[in-house]
Scaffold this motif. Sequence first.
Motif, PDB file in Angstrom:
ATOM      1  N   LEU A 107      16.749   9.796  27.345  1.00 20.55           N
ATOM      2  CA  LEU A 107      18.088  10.081  27.874  1.00 20.55           C
ATOM      3  C   LEU A 107      17.917  10.346  29.369  1.00 20.55           C
ATOM      4  O   LEU A 107      17.866  11.498  29.803  1.00 20.55           O
ATOM      5  N   PRO A 108      17.811   9.297  30.180  1.00 30.03           N
ATOM      6  CA  PRO A 108      17.404   9.478  31.583  1.00 30.03           C
ATOM      7  C   PRO A 108      18.367  10.320  32.414  1.00 30.03           C
ATOM      8  O   PRO A 108      17.927  11.076  33.285  1.00 30.03           O
ATOM      9  N   ARG A 109      19.674  10.219  32.151  1.00 28.60           N
ATOM     10  CA  ARG A 109      20.618  11.014  32.943  1.00 28.60           C
ATOM     11  C   ARG A 109      20.509  12.492  32.592  1.00 28.60           C
ATOM     12  O   ARG A 109      20.531  13.351  33.482  1.00 28.60           O
ATOM     13  N   VAL A 110      20.406  12.789  31.307  1.00 27.44           N
ATOM     14  CA  VAL A 110      20.226  14.177  30.888  1.00 27.44           C
ATOM     15  C   VAL A 110      18.897  14.711  31.402  1.00 27.44           C
ATOM     16  O   VAL A 110      18.815  15.848  31.880  1.00 27.44           O
ATOM     17  N   GLU A 111      17.875  13.891  31.323  1.00 26.58           N
ATOM     18  CA  GLU A 111      16.549  14.315  31.789  1.00 26.58           C
ATOM     19  C   GLU A 111      16.576  14.635  33.288  1.00 26.58           C
ATOM     20  O   GLU A 111      16.024  15.658  33.727  1.00 26.58           O
ATOM     21  N   ALA A 112      17.226  13.784  34.079  1.00 30.81           N
ATOM     22  CA  ALA A 112      17.306  14.027  35.520  1.00 30.81           C
ATOM     23  C   ALA A 112      18.126  15.268  35.829  1.00 30.81           C
ATOM     24  O   ALA A 112      17.773  16.061  36.717  1.00 30.81           O
ATOM     25  N   TRP A 113      19.233  15.441  35.098  1.00 32.99           N
ATOM     26  CA  TRP A 113      20.057  16.646  35.286  1.00 32.99           C
ATOM     27  C   TRP A 113      19.268  17.898  34.936  1.00 32.99           C
ATOM     28  O   TRP A 113      19.280  18.890  35.687  1.00 32.99           O
ATOM     29  N   LEU A 114      18.559  17.880  33.810  1.00 30.38           N
ATOM     30  CA  LEU A 114      17.765  19.045  33.420  1.00 30.38           C
ATOM     31  C   LEU A 114      16.697  19.353  34.457  1.00 30.38           C
ATOM     32  O   LEU A 114      16.435  20.523  34.751  1.00 30.38           O
ATOM     33  N   GLU A 115      16.083  18.328  35.002  1.00 28.91           N
ATOM     34  CA  GLU A 115      15.069  18.549  36.028  1.00 28.91           C
ATOM     35  C   GLU A 115      15.678  19.218  37.255  1.00 28.91           C
ATOM     36  O   GLU A 115      15.085  20.122  37.844  1.00 28.91           O
ATOM     37  N   ARG A 116      16.888  18.796  37.628  1.00 29.04           N
ATOM     38  CA  ARG A 116      17.554  19.434  38.767  1.00 29.04           C
ATOM     39  C   ARG A 116      17.810  20.908  38.488  1.00 29.04           C
ATOM     40  O   ARG A 116      17.630  21.763  39.360  1.00 29.04           O
ATOM     41  N   VAL A 117      18.248  21.226  37.278  1.00 31.32           N
ATOM     42  CA  VAL A 117      18.551  22.617  36.942  1.00 31.32           C
ATOM     43  C   VAL A 117      17.270  23.439  36.817  1.00 31.32           C
ATOM     44  O   VAL A 117      17.153  24.539  37.365  1.00 31.32           O
ATOM     45  N   ARG A 118      16.298  22.914  36.104  1.00 27.14           N
ATOM     46  CA  ARG A 118      15.068  23.669  35.851  1.00 27.14           C
ATOM     47  C   ARG A 118      14.202  23.840  37.093  1.00 27.14           C
ATOM     48  O   ARG A 118      13.324  24.706  37.116  1.00 27.14           O
ATOM     49  N   SER A 119      14.438  23.033  38.114  1.00 26.66           N
ATOM     50  CA  SER A 119      13.668  23.173  39.356  1.00 26.66           C
ATOM     51  C   SER A 119      14.255  24.241  40.270  1.00 26.66           C
ATOM     52  O   SER A 119      13.641  24.598  41.288  1.00 26.66           O
ATOM     53  N   ARG A 120      15.417  24.769  39.936  1.00 26.36           N
ATOM     54  CA  ARG A 120      16.023  25.815  40.757  1.00 26.36           C
ATOM     55  C   ARG A 120      15.276  27.130  40.528  1.00 26.36           C
ATOM     56  O   ARG A 120      14.843  27.429  39.410  1.00 26.36           O
ATOM     57  N   PRO A 121      15.107  27.939  41.570  1.00 21.07           N
ATOM     58  CA  PRO A 121      14.394  29.209  41.422  1.00 21.07           C
ATOM     59  C   PRO A 121      14.985  30.114  40.346  1.00 21.07           C
ATOM     60  O   PRO A 121      14.259  30.883  39.703  1.00 21.07           O
TER      61      PRO A 121
END
Length: 209
Positions: free
Chosen positions: A191-205
């Motif tokens: 699920l590339p869009r979900v995966e990219a979104w999760l990466e954006r969120v999980r990379s936040r401090p």
Amino acid sequence: MRQLTNAGRLHCGIGPNSYRVRIFMAEKGIDLPRVEVDLMTGEHRRPDFLRLNSLGQIPVLELDDGSVITESIAICRYLDALEPEPPLFGAGPKERGLVEMWNRRAEIELFGTVGNIALHSHAMFANRLTQFPAFAETERAAAPRKWAWLEREMADGRPFLAGEHFSVADITAAVVSWLGDFFGVPVPPSLPRVEAWLERVRSRPSWSV
């Protein structure tokens, strides 16, 4: 992180709803005095805690005047009113509506599904309700379809659930992935869009609070 004074103290502990509030505070750059509630030893079922929240749930915000606010999103709204920036419930009528819509969708479609799996299959909840393992398995089968739905919804390329800006809706939905990892219901692959979104969120401090 700036400690808020005269804003009460937060009773919290392990669990997705406490995590939501901690992430929210981190995004605001604020913190509150905390009282850790040990769910594993049943502190949330003791009379002194039940006087704060008769449902025996965390988090609970105990204000300095003795008032109590429960429910994670209600606590977040209170904190948002105290500290409006950044506007995690949206800026302007349209964005506020979209954030509310997506937070509710995340709660109903994602959080509710994974939460039901945990509630009806894990031993730690056996004394809270009558468990229906078959219902848990039905929800387990539905979980991948829920994430696939989100994949389709994000086909317009927006970076966050409600649009261009990170919001409380992203906190709610991303915490579902954390809950799912804990209970063996991970976000499905491919699920590339979900995966990219999760990466954006999980990379936040704020994710590591």
